[in-house]
Design a protein around this motif. Structure first.
Motif, PDB file in Angstrom:
ATOM      1  N   THR A  45       0.928  -1.287  -0.141  1.00 24.78           N
ATOM      2  CA  THR A  45       0.176   0.096   0.264  1.00 24.78           C
ATOM      3  C   THR A  45       0.759   1.224   0.089  1.00 24.78           C
ATOM      4  O   THR A  45       0.834   2.166  -0.770  1.00 24.78           O
ATOM      5  CB  THR A  45      -1.046  -0.107   1.210  1.00 24.78           C
ATOM      6  OG1 THR A  45      -1.713  -1.272   1.319  1.00 24.78           O
ATOM      7  CG2 THR A  45      -2.026   1.105   1.214  1.00 24.78           C
ATOM      8  N   ASP A 156      -5.320  -1.840  -5.356  1.00 26.68           N
ATOM      9  CA  ASP A 156      -4.629  -2.501  -4.044  1.00 26.68           C
ATOM     10  C   ASP A 156      -5.535  -3.531  -3.510  1.00 26.68           C
ATOM     11  O   ASP A 156      -6.650  -3.316  -3.048  1.00 26.68           O
ATOM     12  CB  ASP A 156      -4.545  -1.323  -3.150  1.00 26.68           C
ATOM     13  CG  ASP A 156      -3.471  -1.549  -2.168  1.00 26.68           C
ATOM     14  OD1 ASP A 156      -2.862  -2.543  -1.774  1.00 26.68           O
ATOM     15  OD2 ASP A 156      -3.071  -0.795  -1.315  1.00 26.68           O
ATOM     16  N   GLU A 157      -4.968  -4.778  -3.635  1.00 32.48           N
ATOM     17  CA  GLU A 157      -5.781  -5.952  -3.011  1.00 32.48           C
ATOM     18  C   GLU A 157      -7.134  -6.068  -3.350  1.00 32.48           C
ATOM     19  O   GLU A 157      -8.179  -5.870  -2.773  1.00 32.48           O
ATOM     20  CB  GLU A 157      -5.719  -5.912  -1.635  1.00 32.48           C
ATOM     21  CG  GLU A 157      -4.609  -5.734  -1.040  1.00 32.48           C
ATOM     22  CD  GLU A 157      -3.846  -6.897   0.107  1.00 32.48           C
ATOM     23  OE1 GLU A 157      -4.556  -7.729   0.540  1.00 32.48           O
ATOM     24  OE2 GLU A 157      -3.054  -6.700   0.706  1.00 32.48           O
TER      25      GLU A 157
HETATM   26 MG   LIG Z   1      -2.369  -2.874   2.187  1.00 34.66          MG
END
Ligand SMILES: [Mg+2]
Ligand SMILES: Nc1ncnc2c1ncn2[C@@H]1O[C@H](COP(=O)(O)OP(=O)(O)O)[C@@H](O)[C@H]1O
Lengths: 298, 268
Positions: A45, A156-157
Motif C-alpha cells: 500500500t 490494491d488488493e
Molecule cells: Mg495494504
C-alpha cells in the motif's frame, strides 16, 4: 522491447522511524499484468500510495508514462484507474450518485461502460452506500476504477472481500483489459491468485523488493504442504530420495510433507499405493519467501 | 449537485444548512419581535444598562448599549454584540474544520484525489463551499432582519443591516478559515475546531480587555471583533477599508491551507 509504464528508482518511504518501503527499483511494462505480492505490512500500500502521490517519498522517485509522480500527478491520474486498499466511500450517497460525481470530476466517462460493469458485477447502483455489504462496496470501487478505460490500473488488493463468483468475473475483466494492451498493477497477499492472473510478480517483504520473476518461475519455487491419505499403512521410507520434499512424516495411513516446486515426483511415488485422498494446502507466502529468499532479504 | 466538489460538499451538509438557516430566521424574529415592548419600557431600561459595570458593557461590544431603545442599539445589544458572532463562528468553524480534514478522517480523500485534480483545486473548491454556505446564512439573516423590521415597526436602514450582516459573515468566516487551514495542515478536524475556538475566544476577550485597560487600547485593532463591534457597522455603515482585516485573515488562511495540504502525506 515493451515500453515501460511504471518506473521507480530507489523509492523509499519512512513513516517517522517505521520503514514503509526501502530502495525500491521497479519496472512495469506496457500490457502486462504485474502482481505485487507480499504479506500484510510488507509495503504494498505504501508503494501504491506513493505512485498516486497521496504520500511523498522520503527519497527516490517514481514515474508513470514517463511523467514524474511528484510534478505531473494530474496528467498521470487522467490515465489511471485506482482502487484503494482500504476503500472508504461517501456513506450519504447512492452508488449511482457516487459514480456520477467521480465521472463529473474526471470527465469523459462513457456511461454505457458504467452500466456494463455494474451488470457484470451484479451491482445495484441505486442502493445507498451505507447499506452496502463490504463486497458490494468493493464492486463500486472497481467500477470507478475501470469506468474510464484507463491505460493503467493500479489496484490494491482488488479481490479482498469479493465472493468467489465475483472474483472469477474480476479475473475475466483483467484478462480483457490485458488483451486490449492496457497495463495492470495489482497487489495481493495471495500467491495462487497472483499465479493465476499475473504475467510477472514482484515479491515484497519487510519493505524490500525481494525478487521480480515471471509467474512460471515463481510457481517452480512455491512451497506447499501436502497431505496424502492411503488405503493402507505407509512408512517414511516409501518416500525417500524424492527431490524437493522435506519435513516428511508418515503416521499410519497418512503422509504429510512440504513440497518445493513440482509435485510430479511425489505424486508418481504415491501412485504405487492406493490413494484415498490428496490434500494440497495453499502455498504459504511467508514460507515461500523464507525458504527461498530468506538469505537475500537480510 | 455532483458536478463539482463545491456543490457536492454543500449538498453533503444540506440538512445542517437548512437547520442553521431556520435557526437564524427564528432567532432574528424572536428578538425583533421583542422590540415594540422594549421601546415602551425604554427609559427604565436605559437607566439599568447605564448602571451596569463597565466590564459587562465591554462584553456587549461598546457604548451604544445605553441607546438600547433605538433600533440600532437594540439590535447591537441583542444580536450583533454576542449572539450572532458566536453563531457564525460555530457554523463556519464546524464547516471549515471538516472541509478537508473531515474527508480525510472519513478515509474518502484517497478516492477523491485519485481523480485528475490537483490538491490545490480540492482546497479551493472546499473553500468556495464554505464561503457560499456562510454567505447564504448571512443573506438569510439579513433578509429576516429586513422583513422583521418591517413587521415590527423598526425603522432601520437595510443597507446598514447589510453592512453588519457582512461583518458578521466575515467574522465567522475568518475564524472558520483558521479551522479550515488547521485541517489542511494536519488532517485533524478536532484540532481545527480547537484552534479556531482558541483564536475566537482569545480575540473576543482581548477586544473586551482593550476597552478596559489603557495599555491594551493601542492594540485593539489586533482583535477581529474590533472590526465587527467597535466599528459599529449598523450605526456607521462600512467602507472597504473596514473589511480588509477580515479579507487578509481569510486570504492568509487559504494560502496556508493550500500550501499545507499540498506538502504533506494524506492520512490513510
Ligand atoms: Mg495494504
Ligand atoms: N500511516 C502510517 N504510519 C506509520 N506506519 C505506517 C503507516 N502506513 C503504513 N505503515 C507501516 O509501513 C509498513 C508497510 O505497510 P503497508 O504499505 O500498509 O503494507 P501492506 O500494504 O503490504 O500490507 C508497515 O510496517 C506499516 O505498519
Amino acid at each position: 522491447m515493451a515500453k515501460v509504464v511504471v518506473t521507480t528508482k530507489n523509492l523509499t518511504k519512512y513513516y517517522g522511524n517505521t520503514r514503509g518501503v526501502e530502495s525500491l527499483d521497479l519496472e512495469i511494462n506496457e500490457g502486462e499484468v504485474f502482481g505485487y505480492l507480499g504479506p500484510n505490512g510488507a509495503g504494498k500500500t505504501t508503494t501504491i500510495r506513493m505512485l498516486l502521490d497521496l504520500i511523498r517519498p522520503t527519497s527516490g522517485q517514481a514515474s508513470i508514462f514517463g511523467l514524474s509522480t511528484s510534478t505531473d500527478t494530474v496528467k498521470i491520474k487522467k490515465r489511471i484507474g485506482y482502487l484503494p486498499g482500504e476503500l472508504e466511500l461517501y456513506k450519504n450517497m447512492s452508488g449511482s450518485d457516487l459514480i456520477h460525481y467521480f465521472a463529473a470530476l474526471r470527465g469523459g466517462v462513457d456511461w454505457n461502460l458504467v452500466l456494463q460493469l455494474a451488470e457484470r458485477f451484479k451491482y445495484d447502483m441505486k442502493k445507498p452506500v451505507k447499506t452496502l455489504s463490504s463486497g458490494n462496496k468493493h464492486k463500486l470501487g472497481l467500477i470507478q476504477a475501470f469506468m474510464h478505460s484507463p491505460e493503467l490500473l493500479i489496484l490494491d488488493e482488488p479481490t479482498t472481500g469479493l465472493d468467489p463468483l465475483m472474483q472469477q468475473e474480476f479475473y475475466r475483466l483483467i484478462q480483457e483489459v490485458k488483451k486490449e494492451g492496457r497495463t495492470i498493477l495489482l497487489s495481493s497477499h495471495n500467491l495462487p491468485e497472483v499465479e493465476r492472473i499475473c504475467d510477472r510478480v514482484g515479491v515484497i517483504h519487510d519493505g524490500r523488493l525481494i525478487t521480480v520473476e515471471n509467474v512460471s518461475e515463481l510457481k517452480s519455487k512455491a512451497v506447499r504442504t501436502l497431505e496424502i491419505h492411503f488405503a493402507s499403512q505407509v512408512t517414511a521410507a516409501d518416500f525417500d530420495n524424492l527431490e524437493g520434499i522435506s519435513e516428511l512424516k508418515a503416521e499410519g495411513r497418512v503422509v504429510r510433507c512440504t513440497v518445493k516446486g513440482s509435485l510430479d515426483g511425489l505424486v508418481k511415488r504415491a501412485a504405487r499405493f492406493e490413494v484415498v485422498d490428496l490434500i494440497s494446502h495453499e502455498p504459504d507466502l511467508e514460507e515461500t519467501f523464507l525458504a527461498y529468499y530468506g538469505g537475500l532479504a537480510n | 449537485m455532483f458536478r463539482n466538489i463545491t456543490f457536492k460538499t454543500i449538498r453533503d451538509r444540506r440538512m445542517s444548512l437548512i437547520w442553521w438557516n431556520i435557526g437564524f430566521v427564528a432567532m432574528v424574529f424572536s428578538i425583533v419581535a421583542l422590540y415594540p415592548s422594549i421601546k415602551e419600557s425604554a427609559a427604565p431600561l436605559a437607566e439599568y444598562v447605564n448602571n451596569l459595570p463597565d466590564a459587562v458593557k465591554a462584553l456587549f461590544g461598546g457604548t451604544d448599549l445605553t441607546d438600547i431603545a433605538s433600533p440600532t442599539g437594540f439590535l447591537n445589544a441583542e444580536l450583533f454584540g454576542l449572539m450572532v458572532p458566536i453563531m457564525f463562528i460555530i457554523f463556519a468553524t464546524g464547516f471549515g474544520s471538516s472541509a478537508i480534514a473531515g474527508e480525510e478522517e472519513q478515509g474518502t480523500m484517497d478516492l477523491l484525489l485519485a481523480n485528475p485534480l490537483s490538491r490545490r483545486r480540492v482546497v479551493i473548491e472546499k473553500f468556495l463551499a464554505l464561503a457560499l454556505s456562510v454567505a447564504l446564512l448571512g443573506f438569510i439573516m439579513w433578509l429576516s432582519l429586513v422583513i422583521g423590521a418591517k413587521i415590527f415597526d423598526m425603522t432601520i436602514s437595510t443597507v446598514k443591516l447589510a453592512a453588519v450582516s457582512l461583518t458578521s459573515v466575515l467574522l465567522g468566516f475568518s475564524f472558520g478559515m483558521i479551522g479550515f487551514a488547521t485541517g489542511c495542515l494536519t488532517g485533524k478536524r478536532g484540532l481545527g475546531i480547537a484552534v479556531a475556538t482558541i483564536f475566537a475566544g482569545g480575540s473576543f476577550i482581548f477586544n473586551a480587555i482593550a476597552k478596559l485597560v489603557e495599555e491594551a487600547k493601542d492594540y485593539e485593532g489586533l482583535s477581529l471583533f474590533y472590526y465587527h463591534s467597535d466599528i459599529n457597522p449598523l450605526k456607521n455603515g462600512i467602507d472597504f477599508g473596514d473589511v480588509v482585516p477580515f479579507i487578509a485573515v481569510i486570504a492568509v488562511a487559504l494560502v496556508v491551507g493550500i500550501i499545507g495540504f499540498d506538502r504533506r502525506d494524506i492520512a490513510s
